[in-house]
Design a protein around this motif. Sequence first.
Motif, PDB file in Angstrom:
ATOM      1  N   LYS A   5      -9.450  25.187   3.454  1.00 56.54           N
ATOM      2  CA  LYS A   5      -9.251  23.888   4.167  1.00 56.54           C
ATOM      3  C   LYS A   5     -10.332  22.991   3.865  1.00 56.54           C
ATOM      4  N   GLY A   6     -10.119  21.598   3.692  1.00 55.49           N
ATOM      5  CA  GLY A   6     -10.954  20.622   3.371  1.00 55.49           C
ATOM      6  C   GLY A   6     -12.011  20.678   2.183  1.00 55.49           C
ATOM      7  N   GLN A   7     -11.547  21.483   1.409  1.00 55.46           N
ATOM      8  CA  GLN A   7     -12.652  21.714   0.147  1.00 55.46           C
ATOM      9  C   GLN A   7     -12.055  21.156  -1.308  1.00 55.46           C
ATOM     10  N   LYS A   8     -10.837  20.892  -0.949  1.00 51.51           N
ATOM     11  CA  LYS A   8      -9.929  20.125  -2.248  1.00 51.51           C
ATOM     12  C   LYS A   8     -10.201  20.890  -3.510  1.00 51.51           C
ATOM     13  N   THR A   9      -9.841  22.117  -3.244  1.00 48.86           N
ATOM     14  CA  THR A   9      -9.870  23.067  -4.312  1.00 48.86           C
ATOM     15  C   THR A   9      -8.754  23.909  -4.287  1.00 48.86           C
ATOM     16  N   PRO A  39       0.999  -1.283  -0.002  1.00 49.64           N
ATOM     17  CA  PRO A  39       0.131   0.155   0.070  1.00 49.64           C
ATOM     18  C   PRO A  39       0.940   1.341  -0.009  1.00 49.64           C
ATOM     19  N   ILE A  40       0.464   2.192  -0.790  1.00 50.72           N
ATOM     20  CA  ILE A  40       1.290   3.260  -0.837  1.00 50.72           C
ATOM     21  C   ILE A  40       0.899   4.412   0.255  1.00 50.72           C
ATOM     22  N   HIS A  41       1.861   4.156   1.491  1.00 43.27           N
ATOM     23  CA  HIS A  41       1.337   4.989   2.601  1.00 43.27           C
ATOM     24  C   HIS A  41       1.434   6.407   2.350  1.00 43.27           C
ATOM     25  N   GLN A  42       2.545   6.925   1.751  1.00 49.81           N
ATOM     26  CA  GLN A  42       2.775   8.259   1.503  1.00 49.81           C
ATOM     27  C   GLN A  42       1.649   8.769   0.621  1.00 49.81           C
ATOM     28  N   GLU A  43       1.129   8.067  -0.133  1.00 49.74           N
ATOM     29  CA  GLU A  43       0.150   8.617  -1.287  1.00 49.74           C
ATOM     30  C   GLU A  43      -1.235   8.486  -0.960  1.00 49.74           C
ATOM     31  N   LYS A  44      -1.458   7.912   0.315  1.00 48.39           N
ATOM     32  CA  LYS A  44      -2.739   7.722   0.627  1.00 48.39           C
ATOM     33  C   LYS A  44      -3.285   9.400   0.968  1.00 48.39           C
ATOM     34  N   THR A  45      -2.472  10.284   1.247  1.00 45.75           N
ATOM     35  CA  THR A  45      -3.259  11.791   1.608  1.00 45.75           C
ATOM     36  C   THR A  45      -3.138  12.153   0.001  1.00 45.75           C
ATOM     37  N   LEU A  46      -2.625  11.879  -0.894  1.00 51.10           N
ATOM     38  CA  LEU A  46      -2.843  12.373  -2.108  1.00 51.10           C
ATOM     39  C   LEU A  46      -4.019  12.395  -2.735  1.00 51.10           C
ATOM     40  N   ILE A  47      -4.740  13.511  -2.776  1.00 47.41           N
ATOM     41  CA  ILE A  47      -6.149  13.405  -3.283  1.00 47.41           C
ATOM     42  C   ILE A  47      -6.429  14.561  -4.559  1.00 47.41           C
ATOM     43  N   SER A  61      -7.524  18.994 -12.672  1.00 48.99           N
ATOM     44  CA  SER A  61      -7.326  18.677 -11.583  1.00 48.99           C
ATOM     45  C   SER A  61      -5.896  18.059 -11.379  1.00 48.99           C
ATOM     46  N   VAL A  62      -5.381  18.121 -10.096  1.00 51.80           N
ATOM     47  CA  VAL A  62      -4.132  17.451  -9.542  1.00 51.80           C
ATOM     48  C   VAL A  62      -4.172  16.865  -8.430  1.00 51.80           C
ATOM     49  N   ASP A  63      -3.183  15.890  -8.191  1.00 49.39           N
ATOM     50  CA  ASP A  63      -3.307  15.079  -6.946  1.00 49.39           C
ATOM     51  C   ASP A  63      -2.519  15.909  -6.081  1.00 49.39           C
ATOM     52  N   LEU A  64      -2.897  16.159  -4.734  1.00 48.94           N
ATOM     53  CA  LEU A  64      -2.363  17.210  -3.736  1.00 48.94           C
ATOM     54  C   LEU A  64      -2.486  16.295  -2.518  1.00 48.94           C
ATOM     55  N   ASP A  65      -1.444  16.861  -1.586  1.00 50.78           N
ATOM     56  CA  ASP A  65      -1.752  16.461  -0.240  1.00 50.78           C
ATOM     57  C   ASP A  65      -2.203  17.893   0.508  1.00 50.78           C
ATOM     58  N   GLU A  66      -3.138  17.602   1.236  1.00 49.91           N
ATOM     59  CA  GLU A  66      -3.836  18.757   2.063  1.00 49.91           C
ATOM     60  C   GLU A  66      -2.773  19.144   3.076  1.00 49.91           C
ATOM     61  N   ASN A  67      -1.731  18.320   3.396  1.00 49.77           N
ATOM     62  CA  ASN A  67      -1.027  18.940   4.549  1.00 49.77           C
ATOM     63  C   ASN A  67       0.366  19.670   4.018  1.00 49.77           C
ATOM     64  N   TRP A  68       0.340  19.699   2.823  1.00 49.20           N
ATOM     65  CA  TRP A  68       1.443  20.620   2.077  1.00 49.20           C
ATOM     66  C   TRP A  68       1.195  22.140   2.384  1.00 49.20           C
ATOM     67  N   ASP A  69       2.487  22.698   2.397  1.00 46.88           N
ATOM     68  CA  ASP A  69       2.269  24.067   2.596  1.00 46.88           C
ATOM     69  C   ASP A  69       1.750  24.633   1.176  1.00 46.88           C
ATOM     70  N   GLN A  70       1.603  26.046   1.280  1.00 42.64           N
ATOM     71  CA  GLN A  70       1.194  26.591  -0.233  1.00 42.64           C
ATOM     72  C   GLN A  70       2.311  26.728  -1.199  1.00 42.64           C
ATOM     73  N   ASP A  71       3.513  26.828  -0.747  1.00 40.01           N
ATOM     74  CA  ASP A  71       4.549  26.702  -1.721  1.00 40.01           C
ATOM     75  C   ASP A  71       4.782  25.371  -2.523  1.00 40.01           C
ATOM     76  N   LYS A  72       4.549  24.610  -1.671  1.00 36.81           N
ATOM     77  CA  LYS A  72       4.741  22.958  -2.320  1.00 36.81           C
ATOM     78  C   LYS A  72       3.684  22.994  -3.289  1.00 36.81           C
ATOM     79  N   ILE A  73       2.517  23.295  -2.716  1.00 39.29           N
ATOM     80  CA  ILE A  73       1.245  22.958  -3.479  1.00 39.29           C
ATOM     81  C   ILE A  73       1.347  23.810  -4.974  1.00 39.29           C
TER      82      ILE A  73
END
Length: 877
Positions: A868-872, A805-813, A826-838
């Motif tokens: 936050k939490g809106q996946k946009t 299972p891809i543990h690091q990737e689980k957070t990519l939505i 659309s792009v797969d992103l981690d919600e926990n990343w900071d704005q720069d990384k995103i």
Amino acid sequence: PERLEYPDIDDKWASIWQANPPRGTPTRGKFYCLSMFPYPSGNLHMGHVRVYTISDVIARYHRLRGYEVLHPMGWDAFGLPAENAAIERGIDPRVWTMANIKKMKGQMKKMLVSFDWDREFATCSPEYYKHTQKLFLTLFNQGYAYRAEAPVNWDPVDQTVLANEQVGSDGRSWRSGALVEQKSLWQWFFKITAFADELHSDLELLKEWPTSVKSMQQHWIGKSEGAEIVFGVKGCEELLHVYTTRPDTLLGVHYIALSATHPLVQRTILDGDSGITEFVDKMKSFTEDSKEGFRLPELEAIHPLTGSTLPIFVAPYVLDSYGHGAVMGVPAHDTRDFDFWKKNAPGQDFARVILPLSPNDPEYDPDGPYTSTSGKLAPSTGKYSGLSCTEGAEAIVRDLEALGKGYKSTNFRIRDWLVSRQRYWGAPIPIIHCPTCGTVPVPESELPVLLPDSIAHAGSGSPLARDEEWVNVVCPKCNGSAKRETDTMDTFVDSSWYYFRFPDADASQVPFSYEESSRMVPVDLYIGGVEHAILHLLYSRFFAKLFAKQGLWSGGSLNGEPFRRLITQGMVHGKTFTDPETERYLRPEEVDQSDPHKPVIKATQLSPNISFEKMSKSKYNGVDPEDCISKYGADATRAHILFQAPITDVLQWDDSKIVGIQRWLGRMWRHVLAVARDVEASGITHFSMPDQLTDVELTLWKDVQDTIAKTTEALGTSFTLNTTISNYTKLTNSVISAYSASQNATQDSDKIRLPVLLDATSKLVKISAPVVPATAEECWATLLQAQRLPWSSVFEIGSWPEIEPIHQEKTLIPHNIFINGKRRFSVDLDENWDQDKIAQTVLKTPNGQLWLVDRAGSKTVQRIIIPKGQKTVSYVL
Ligand code: ANZ
Ligand code: ZN
């Protein structure tokens, strides 16, 4: 060493495997992987190499995956070529066969094929043919084996029976050159027709067989549904039974045609009619397509419904072994009948009783027969007028039934299996002919009926009949003097049950054990040539069904079908050079091939024509597998043969392309060496994957996981082995380039840590092991040694890598990307990343480039909003 020496490492690992078979306990159930056992002709050819490579790769994969794999090999060792060698060169067939087996087995070992050699057998060994004879007797005792008269090819000079292949297209014997005659002999048959219906309908259960093979079988069985119709004969009691698939055309019958062996014809001959005797004699030289006919004088048939009289002919197009050897002739609706009628009743009209629904029906031809069944019955048919063909047939058969002049019936084209051969090198039929008791089976306790050791092969008649001592026996029933049956069995009998014996190949009391065969059969994967699509597979299906009925095995999960999945591998064609001027085939040494892209004919300096054709001596395009293996090693040969074409396609064997595979193996080996050096230098002996992977590590890791998934699917399900090879080379390249990028990286975050690199490298080695066993084993041993771990085989049972299972990737939505209020991509992103990384990640995607750079023109990013939490993610440009 910097370079692996082939085939040295092949030999090295072959002997290590022999002494230490891969350890481990299967956990996943059985997998019976079978390639058709060969005839021991003397040498493996490239077709063998192809089929055994395929089955070996699949067998090795299943062991790695944790299955209990049965991957046996044996020898279909009776048959004509051994006998011919005996006749031509005076070699004992036994000696010739055994020498060939030894040679071919050695060649298989050089290919590194992992057959279960402890289960090996040859069908010509008494331990095997004893059971073939036993099975013959079970068939005999239950009425499935019987004797009848049948025609054979007879060589009047050599006084011997010839196989069809021994009769040239000119109808002459291959040896004596004499014109071959047809002669009637008493011969043995197996009643396969008793299973015709099941053999036909159970094809439906074979979901994992090629459709083409199923339709060939279907055609061979030839089930046809129709009716028997009874015609009277004027002035006598005789009744003529006719089989037809078209009772709807009954009112269009104009004549009856009979085969030469039909009783009515035979009687007319006996009555001394010279015209018909002459015609029937002449008929022997006619083909089935002939439209000749001869009218039986003074005989007329009576139509069962109208009572009108019809002429009766004898005609070569009527087969004596189909239906009743009688045809009701309907010129208006059958092409053969139409042609026959035109020739034998010129100028006479005929009735059309089926009309097309529309005058524009393209199948309707006012000057020819209308053979379609989509029409309707014509007004001339009275009460049947307007009915469809199916309705008309039903109504007519119903009326005939009421009159006792017809009934529904099904016919099969398949005939009983003629199993007797007037040959030496086969299993003797265990029967004794006694003048008092008739046909007596040899008692089971006296099996095997052994072939006599030496025999005069040249001479007339059946070879066994020449051995007086062997032939003359005491009748087991009455103790009077009797004679042995001198026919031997068709080699197809041997090969129709061999796969039952492998699960328990030493069984001595029974041909095969009930428990073991019921556990292992059906074979999960059967691989072989399409030349066996009909007879071998049909006879095997017949035996398996019959044995299930006799309670010799459970019948498995497919109603007694022996082979769950079938693959017919494609042929291997050889590179063929022809001279463009003379169109002569060129020997390889006549062509300068130093530049593989531009060969030239040495004598003329012209470019030869190149094509790929079936390998044959006369085209000088054969490739000897042994040469190939000693030149390139088993691994490269195996990988090359898989890579060149999908397994069911024709493969164009081109030596010059094998370098691609050699380079891959070299790259993989050098990479393994480099990693092993790093591992050794690190001094670490226990490696475990870090919990968190960096971006570069994650990319590599995902590549590995992805390739494991693809390989698992390809070797376990789809058998797309050619793409598997390219997946290995791709992964090898990614691992190598990730490694070198990491070495050149200046920042720690761009480096790949050793455990991650070792993991990727080991898995690459592991998943390529089924295809390149020696190289993989060498790589594996090197990696283990570097970790100071004890040696264990790369082939340990059940050690195939699981997809993690891809543990690091689980957070990519997936996040919707809005630009100035419009959703763009659309792009797969981690919600926990900071704005720069995103922002960086989005910008790196092709869509990010398109919308934020190319299409943005002079506009620049003013603001990025990530609620936050809106996946946009919203961009304001
Ligand atoms: C009349 C008729 C009318 C037929 C018509 C066909 C079309 P399949 O489908 O292969 O089973 N037939 C029957 N016995 C034969 C024999 N011994 N030798 C040669 N032909 C024979 O073929 C069945 C059809 O083959 C039968 O249906 C018969 O011709 C012919 F418009 O009967 B029919
Ligand atoms: Zn007797």
